[in-house]
Design a protein around this motif. Structure first.
Motif, short mmCIF file in Angstrom:
data_model
loop_
_atom_site.label_atom_id
_atom_site.label_comp_id
_atom_site.label_asym_id
_atom_site.label_seq_id
_atom_site.Cartn_x
_atom_site.Cartn_y
_atom_site.Cartn_z
N LEU A 1 63.20 69.39 -64.51
CA LEU A 1 64.42 68.62 -63.96
C LEU A 1 65.72 68.96 -64.17
CD1 LEU A 1 62.89 64.92 -63.14
CD2 LEU A 1 62.37 67.06 -61.80
N GLU B 1 54.61 64.82 -58.69
CA GLU B 1 55.82 64.75 -57.38
C GLU B 1 56.88 64.53 -57.93
OE1 GLU B 1 52.88 63.55 -53.62
OE2 GLU B 1 54.31 62.10 -54.42
N THR B 2 57.90 64.83 -57.21
CA THR B 2 59.34 64.82 -57.41
C THR B 2 60.16 64.36 -56.21
OG1 THR B 2 59.40 66.68 -59.14
CG2 THR B 2 61.44 66.15 -58.34
N SER C 1 53.00 67.77 -55.24
CA SER C 1 52.37 68.43 -56.52
C SER C 1 51.88 69.91 -56.12
CB SER C 1 51.25 67.70 -57.11
OG SER C 1 49.98 67.62 -56.16
N GLY D 1 61.14 62.35 -61.28
CA GLY D 1 59.63 63.00 -61.21
C GLY D 1 58.66 61.97 -62.02
N ARG D 2 57.58 61.94 -61.50
CA ARG D 2 56.40 61.02 -61.88
C ARG D 2 55.84 62.25 -62.97
NH1 ARG D 2 52.28 57.59 -59.92
NH2 ARG D 2 51.57 56.71 -61.75
N ASP D 3 55.50 61.65 -64.23
CA ASP D 3 54.96 62.37 -65.19
C ASP D 3 53.48 62.14 -64.90
OD1 ASP D 3 57.36 62.95 -66.36
OD2 ASP D 3 57.15 61.28 -67.76
N THR E 1 58.95 75.58 -58.75
CA THR E 1 58.27 74.42 -59.07
C THR E 1 57.92 74.27 -60.43
OG1 THR E 1 56.29 75.86 -58.44
CG2 THR E 1 57.17 74.14 -56.76
N LEU F 1 67.20 63.53 -59.45
CA LEU F 1 66.03 63.91 -59.35
C LEU F 1 65.10 62.78 -60.01
CD1 LEU F 1 66.61 67.73 -59.98
CD2 LEU F 1 66.18 66.46 -57.62
#
Length: 713
Positions: A528, A492-493, A458, A565-567, A524, A563
């Protein structure tokens, strides 16, 4: 008065050319015109041939063949030359070819004609400028038709051809569909003018239909000739106001595939030279249409393969964002061996919405090669992976079954199935399989020879996540694929990709990853989808996320990138963390552990502390491999306290034996690990666990606290 005397009076001779025997019979006048003794006789073909200009003699065969095929008179103008090659006179030959069991006999006359005056040769079908103009036209036409890639391009080229001296103003290309005549394209007509001809029976008394039925050209020099020969369809042609028509068969490999019509608003006599030009153009046009048809079929097949095999993502995943790109290598079918997939999984404990409680599998892989076989194997392997995943198998079991499946394909078909060596050799595939629980961010990974995943934390730190793995799929049917577990935190991605994204442009895996790391760290703020485009453009340039275009031909390898990504908002001071295991049989992974710590501390202020941390990690992991029989599990975490950041590193193993501080001699090669930690760490210790122990140390970026006591002392 005898006929011979009349012919001699008008300088006309008779000849008979027998192709089978290679002899030419001449009367006295014909012999005189050819500069032979002025008496009747039979001559070898070679003697007569030597009297004609070589270019003219070469054209005779084409003219005779055309006349024999059409059942017409063969007419040509020929230059008679002396031994030095000087033109002595020009004669006109008119003869009737008769076919006899594959050979022909030519009977006709020779007559001297006046040599054209300067300035008129361009309009006379004899030697000089007209012949050069015709040859230049045919060369240009052949080149343009050869470069046409589609039927539409072929028709545009045909419409733009300017034939020397008799250019048509109306063109139509007819095709065949079953027993019906169709129009492929036309030029010089208004919209709707082709309606009566678009679906005509081949039995119709229409010139194009007859040409397709018989394979023989039809020349109509006058409207009266058209009306006489085709009275039923004359009203359809009359309204266009044309004066002459030529209908020629389009023949490829001995098969008549259609007909070509050239229509003229001015009268055309269709002399042998004009017919020769039209016949040559029709032959080139037929070949161009055949090539275009094959190319269009291949493109249609490629598009069908793309539509059926193109990777696609499923519906939105609650709690996570997913973006992907697939870029095939240049040329060919535009499909290759790379793919990605998203598979809903059955069962699970998550309470998120969606099939199976929200659990999904994300897969990315690369079948060896970029050809049709690679694309076919990719499709089969992709279906097999979906089937194994949908049955509820764990990640390691999914890859184990997929490896046996791919290995069995070659055993089933065998090398004798393929004639080409490239097809007879076994193919393998790399694969990365992720089982994801979106509600918690928990991910279980199984890897088969594929590049490891990359995680951007993050705070923008990019880390390569070391992942246990096995051999590529299809090499060893009994290969094991250990599972690695991690948690993707909010904000995080994770990036997973095939080696095409890393190695394109002369890069290896390390330098390619360094190139992508800079992009991930610098962008950043992108979504995505935008980040996926940026990653691909960094490799191939703007616009390269499309599957076609001029950049496609310069691609070195297929590319697939996914890719995840966590929301959710990350904690205000979210830690950055990495974890990996080092097996007894993999001491080379100690170097990876050192690199992981360096990447974790990429923005640490004190370089000496980074070096100290790397040294201690190397000592701790090495001690586990040397002094125990188990594997080492490394967990490193950087957290932000109220005053400063701190690094905590733990190395756990399954041995119950606690380390003891020793006093090694000057020549000793070991025993300094705890001494180093005591000297370099701000805090350290050993914690016994239910099975084994964990040794740890801490470093503080700013103020150094009082050293803690050694629990092992």
């Amino acid at each position: 008065m005898r006929t011979e005397d009349v012919l001699a009076a008008i300088a006309t001779g008779l000849w008979r050319w027998e192709n089978a025997s290679g002899t030419v019979t001449l009367d006295a006048e014909a012999a005189r015109l050819l500069e032979l003794p002025a008496e009747a006789g039979e001559y070898p073909e070679s003697i007569v041939r030597s009297r004609f200009h070589p270019v003219d003699w070469n054209e005779i065969n084409g003219i005779v063949s055309l006349a024999a095929a059409e059942g017409t008179i063969a007419e040509a103008r020929l230059r008679v030359v002396d031994e030095a090659g000087h033109v002595l006179r020009i004669v006109r030959s008119r003869s009737k070819p008769v076919l006899r069991e594959g050979d022909y006999e030519l009977t006709g006359m020779l007559q001297e004609v006046a040599e054209p005056q300067p300035g008129t040769a361009a309009h006379t079908p004899v030697t000089g400028d007209w012949r050069r103009s015709r040859e230049a036209f045919l060369l240009d036409a052949g080149r343009a038709l050869a470069e046409a890639r589609s039927t539409a391009e072929v028709l545009r080229v045909a419409a733009s051809l300017s034939m020397p001296g008799f250019s048509p103003d109306g063109l139509a290309v007819f095709g065949v569909a079953g027993d019906r005549l169709t129009i492929i394209g036309h030029h010089g007509h208004n919209a709707g003018d082709d309606n009566p001809f678009t679906d005509m029976s081949l039995d119709t008394e229409y010139p194009a239909a007859e040409v397709v039925r018989t394979g023989r050209a039809s020349y109509l020099p006058t409207p009266a000739e058209y009306r006489r020969r085709y009275p039923a369809t004359w009203p359809l042609a009359q309204r266009f106001g044309r004066q002459s028509w030529a209908f020629l068969p389009l023949i490829v490999a001995g098969r008549t595939m259609g007909a070509w019509m050239a229509a003229f608003k001015h009268p055309v006599a269709f002399t042998p030279d004009e017919r020769s030009v039209l016949t040559t153009v029709a032959r080139m046009l037929a070949q161009a249409l055949a090539r275009a048809g094959v190319a269009e079929s291949e493109r249609e097949l490629a598009l069908g393969l793309q539509r059926s095999m193109m990777p696609v993502l499923g519906p939105e995943v609650p709690g996570m964002s997913v973006a992907a790109r697939y870029i095939p290598t240049g040329g060919g079918l535009q499909v290759g061996g790379d793919w990605y997939d998203m598979i809903p999984l059955p069962g699970g404990t998550s309470h998120a919405a969606g099939p199976g409680g929200g659990r999904i599998a994300l897969v990315i892989g690369d079948v060896q090669g970029h050809d049709v076989r690679a694309a076919g194997l990719m499709g089969q392997l992709r279906i097999a992976l979906r089937a194994y995943a949908s049955e509820g198998h764990r990640p390691d079991a999914v890859l184990s079954r997929a490896s046996r499946f791919l290995h069995g394909l070659h055993d089933f078909f065998g090398a004798d199935t393929y004639e080409d060596d490239d097809y007879s050799s076994p193919r393998f595939a790399t694969c990365l399989y992720l089982e994801v629980e979106p509600a918690t961010g928990r991910i279980e990974i199984a890897r088969a020879g594929h590049p490891e995943p990359v995680v951007r934390t993050s705070d923008g730190t990019v880390l390569l996540r070391p992942t246990d793995g096995g051999l590529p799929l299809g090499i060893d049917p009994d290969s094991d694929y250990p599972t690695t577990r991690l948690v993707l935190e909010p904000g995080e991605t994770m990036m997973i990709c095939t080696d095409g994204l890393l190695e394109t442009g002369g890069h290896d895996l390390d330098t390619g990853l360094a190139r992508l790391r800079r992009i991930l760290e610098q962008h950043t703020d992108l979504s995505l989808e935008e980040l996926a485009d940026t990653l691909v453009q960094a490799v191939h340039g703007p616009g390269s996320h499309h599957t076609t275009g001029p950049l496609a031909d310069r691609r070195e390898d297929d590319i697939a990138v996914l890719l995840i990504g966590r929301d959710g908002a990350p904690p205000r001071k979210a830690p950055r963390r990495t974890a990996m295991s080092v097996a007894q049989a993999e001491p080379e992974r100690i170097a990876t552990a050192r690199q992981q710590v360096r990447e974790l501390l990429h923005d640490w202020k004190d370089q000496e502390q980074i070096d100290a941390a790397v040294l201690m990690v190397s000592e701790m992991v090495t001690n586990v491999l040397v002094h125990t029989d188990g594997n080492a599990l490394l967990v490193a975490e950087v957290t932000c306290g109220d005053a400063a950041r701190q690094l905590r590193v733990e190395v756990a193993d399954t041995s119950d034996e606690l380390p003891h501080r020793r006093r090694p001699g000057e020549m000793a090669s070991s025993g300094r690990g705890l001494l180093l930690m005591e000297m370099l760490a701000d805090a350290w210790g050993v914690d016994p666990r239910g099975e084994g122990k964990s040794i740890w140390f801490e470093l503080y970026e700013s103020a150094v606290p009082e050293p803690v006591s050694d629990p092992a002392a």
